[in-house]
Design an enzyme around this catalytic site. Structure first.
Site, PDB file in Angstrom:
ATOM      1  N   GLU A  71      -9.280  -7.568 -10.256  1.00  0.00           N
ATOM      2  CA  GLU A  71      -8.736  -6.289 -10.710  1.00  0.00           C
ATOM      3  C   GLU A  71      -8.423  -6.302 -12.201  1.00  0.00           C
ATOM      4  O   GLU A  71      -8.672  -5.324 -12.901  1.00  0.00           O
ATOM      5  CB  GLU A  71      -7.460  -5.940  -9.932  1.00  0.00           C
ATOM      6  CG  GLU A  71      -6.843  -4.652 -10.445  1.00  0.00           C
ATOM      7  CD  GLU A  71      -5.708  -4.120  -9.604  1.00  0.00           C
ATOM      8  OE1 GLU A  71      -5.157  -4.858  -8.772  1.00  0.00           O
ATOM      9  OE2 GLU A  71      -5.374  -2.941  -9.798  1.00  0.00           O
ATOM     10  N   ASP A  94      -7.528  -9.663  -5.762  1.00  0.00           N
ATOM     11  CA  ASP A  94      -6.393  -8.865  -6.237  1.00  0.00           C
ATOM     12  C   ASP A  94      -5.250  -9.847  -6.487  1.00  0.00           C
ATOM     13  O   ASP A  94      -4.696 -10.424  -5.550  1.00  0.00           O
ATOM     14  CB  ASP A  94      -5.992  -7.809  -5.194  1.00  0.00           C
ATOM     15  CG  ASP A  94      -5.107  -6.723  -5.800  1.00  0.00           C
ATOM     16  OD1 ASP A  94      -4.413  -7.020  -6.799  1.00  0.00           O
ATOM     17  OD2 ASP A  94      -5.104  -5.591  -5.280  1.00  0.00           O
ATOM     18  N   ILE A 120      -2.170  -9.533  -7.588  1.00  0.00           N
ATOM     19  CA  ILE A 120      -0.947  -9.061  -6.909  1.00  0.00           C
ATOM     20  C   ILE A 120      -1.294  -7.699  -6.324  1.00  0.00           C
ATOM     21  O   ILE A 120      -1.545  -6.749  -7.065  1.00  0.00           O
ATOM     22  CB  ILE A 120       0.267  -8.896  -7.858  1.00  0.00           C
ATOM     23  CG1 ILE A 120       0.633 -10.213  -8.545  1.00  0.00           C
ATOM     24  CG2 ILE A 120       1.468  -8.369  -7.053  1.00  0.00           C
ATOM     25  CD1 ILE A 120       1.826 -10.094  -9.528  1.00  0.00           C
ATOM     26  N   ASP A 121      -1.347  -7.614  -5.013  1.00  0.00           N
ATOM     27  CA  ASP A 121      -1.513  -6.297  -4.381  1.00  0.00           C
ATOM     28  C   ASP A 121      -0.117  -5.830  -3.969  1.00  0.00           C
ATOM     29  O   ASP A 121       0.566  -6.512  -3.197  1.00  0.00           O
ATOM     30  CB  ASP A 121      -2.438  -6.391  -3.159  1.00  0.00           C
ATOM     31  CG  ASP A 121      -2.695  -5.010  -2.588  1.00  0.00           C
ATOM     32  OD1 ASP A 121      -3.149  -4.138  -3.348  1.00  0.00           O
ATOM     33  OD2 ASP A 121      -2.418  -4.797  -1.396  1.00  0.00           O
ATOM     34  N   THR A 178       1.891  -4.194  -6.717  1.00  0.00           N
ATOM     35  CA  THR A 178       2.587  -4.478  -7.981  1.00  0.00           C
ATOM     36  C   THR A 178       3.867  -3.657  -8.145  1.00  0.00           C
ATOM     37  O   THR A 178       4.840  -4.152  -8.722  1.00  0.00           O
ATOM     38  CB  THR A 178       1.620  -4.243  -9.168  1.00  0.00           C
ATOM     39  OG1 THR A 178       0.613  -5.235  -9.089  1.00  0.00           O
ATOM     40  CG2 THR A 178       2.312  -4.368 -10.500  1.00  0.00           C
ATOM     41  N   ASP A 204      -8.698  -4.369  -3.150  1.00  0.00           N
ATOM     42  CA  ASP A 204      -7.594  -3.992  -2.250  1.00  0.00           C
ATOM     43  C   ASP A 204      -7.894  -4.373  -0.798  1.00  0.00           C
ATOM     44  O   ASP A 204      -6.983  -4.677  -0.033  1.00  0.00           O
ATOM     45  CB  ASP A 204      -7.342  -2.475  -2.285  1.00  0.00           C
ATOM     46  CG  ASP A 204      -6.867  -1.974  -3.636  1.00  0.00           C
ATOM     47  OD1 ASP A 204      -6.042  -2.654  -4.264  1.00  0.00           O
ATOM     48  OD2 ASP A 204      -7.327  -0.881  -4.053  1.00  0.00           O
TER      49      ASP A 204
END
Ligand code: IPD
Ligand code: CA
Ligand code: CA
Length: 271
Positions: A71, A88, A90-91, A93, A221
Site C-alpha cells: 500500500e 498491507d 497496517i490495515d 490505520t 485490503d
C-alpha cells in the site's frame, strides 16, 4: 513434508509477526499522522511506512525475484518467480491512530500478477499485534487462528446475521454506502464496522461475524483475508459471479451469501 505453499506461509508468518512487533512498539511510543492520502480522513503514520519497509526487505531477503505490491510503496519489479507478495503494513490505520485494538498486518503470496481478478492466492497471514492473534491459510490447506482450524457454520439465516462492513475515505461514496446500509439494517441482527477489512474477513472465518461486505477495497485490503475466509469455507466474491475486488467484496457461508448478494445489489451497496 512441506509443500511450496507451506514454505510461503512460513515466510509470510515470520515476516508479519516481525512487522506486528514493530507496529505494537511504535504504538506504545506514540503515534502521529505523517501525511494525508486520498482525503483528509485517509491518514498514514510513520509506522505504516516502517512496517512496509521492514516487510519488503525481509521478503526480498527470503525470496529475491518475487514481485511485491504494498500500500505505501507500490509495486516492485516484475516477478521472475511467478509469486507476488501483496501487503498491507497496517490495515486499520484509523484504529491504530486512536489506539483501538483492531488493526492488523496483512501479507499474502499470490500467483498470476497483482490484479485480484487474475491472481490465485497461495498463502496469507493476518496478525493482530495487540491481541497476538495470527490468522493463516494456504490454498487447499485450510484456515487457522493460531493452531485452531477454522470452519464457518452453514445454514445462517439473514434475520439473525451479524454483518460487518466498511466505508470509503471519500464523502460521496460514503453517502451511498450509508444509504444502502439503512435498507439492510432492518433485515439483519445488526451491523459491525470494526475498521479493518483484513480482520473483518478473518472474523467471518472465525465466526465472529456472519458476513462482511464492502465496496472499494484495494488489493492489499483483502488478499490475505479473502483466502483465510475462503479456506474456512466461506464464499468470497463480488456480485453476479465476479471475483472479490474493488467493485465489491462479499464473504459469508454460501447460503447466506446467496441471500445477501441480491439484496446488496438491489440496495446499491456496490455503487
Ligand atoms: C481500510 C480499512 C477499513 C476499510 C477501508 C480500508 P487502511 O484500510 O480496511 O476497514 O473500510 O476500505 O481502506 O486504510 O486502514 O489500510
Ligand atoms: Ca487497508
Ligand atoms: Ca493500510
Amino acid at each position: 513434508m512441506t509443500n511450496a505453499n507451506d514454505e510461503l506461509l512460513e515466510i509470510a508468518r515470520s515476516t508479519a509477526v516481525a512487522a506486528a512487533d514493530l507496529v505494537r512498539a511504535k504504538r506504545t511510543a506514540g503515534v502521529a499522522v505523517a501525511a494525508l492520502k486520498s482525503s483528509p480522513v485517509d491518514v498514514v503514520t510513520e509506522a505504516d511506512r516502517e512496517s512496509e519497509d521492514l516487510i519488503r526487505s525481509l521478503l526480498a531477503d527470503a525470496r529475491p525475484g518475487d514481485g511485491f505490491l504494498g500500500e505505501e510503496s507500490g509495486a516492485g519489479d516484475a516477478s521472475t518467480t511467478g509469486v507476488t507478495w501483496v501487503v498491507d503494513p497496517i490495515d486499520g490505520t484509523v484504529n491504530y491512530l486512536y489506539d483501538i485494538p483492531a488493526y492488523a498486518v496483512s501479507i499474502a503470496a499470490v500467483e498470476g500478477g497483482s490484479d485480484p481478478a487474475e491472481w490465485t492466492a497461495l498463502a496469507g497471514v493476518v496478525v493482530n499485534p495487540v491481541l497476538g492473534e495470527v490468522y493463516a491459510a494456504t490454498r487447499g490447506g485450510g484456515a487457522f487462528l493460531g493452531r485452531q482450524r477454522l470452519q464457518v457454520q452453514q445454514g445462517k439465516q439473514l434475520a439473525t446475521s451479524l454483518v460487518a462492513t466498511g466505508f470509503s475515505y471519500t464523502a460521496e461514496r460514503r453517502e451511498r454506502q450509508a444509504s444502502a446500509l439503512t435498507r439492510l439494517i432492518p433485515l439483519i441482527r445488526d451491523i459491525r464496522r470494526a475498521g479493518s477489512a483484513a480482520l473483518d474477513l478473518c472474523s467471518v472465518a472465525a465466526g465472529r461475524v456472519d458476513a462482511y461486505y464492502e465496496r472499494g477495497l484495494n488489493p492489499w485490503d483483502h488478499a490475505a483475508g479473502a483466502l483465510i475466509a475462503a479456506e474456512a469455507g466461506a464464499q468470497v466474491g463480488g456480485l453476479h459471479g465476479a471475483p472479490a475486488g474493488s467493485l465489491f467484496t462479499l464473504a459469508a457461508e454460501p447460503g447466506l451469501f446467496a441471500q445477501l448478494a441480491p439484496l446488496l445489489d438491489e440496495f446499491g451497496a456496490a455503487f
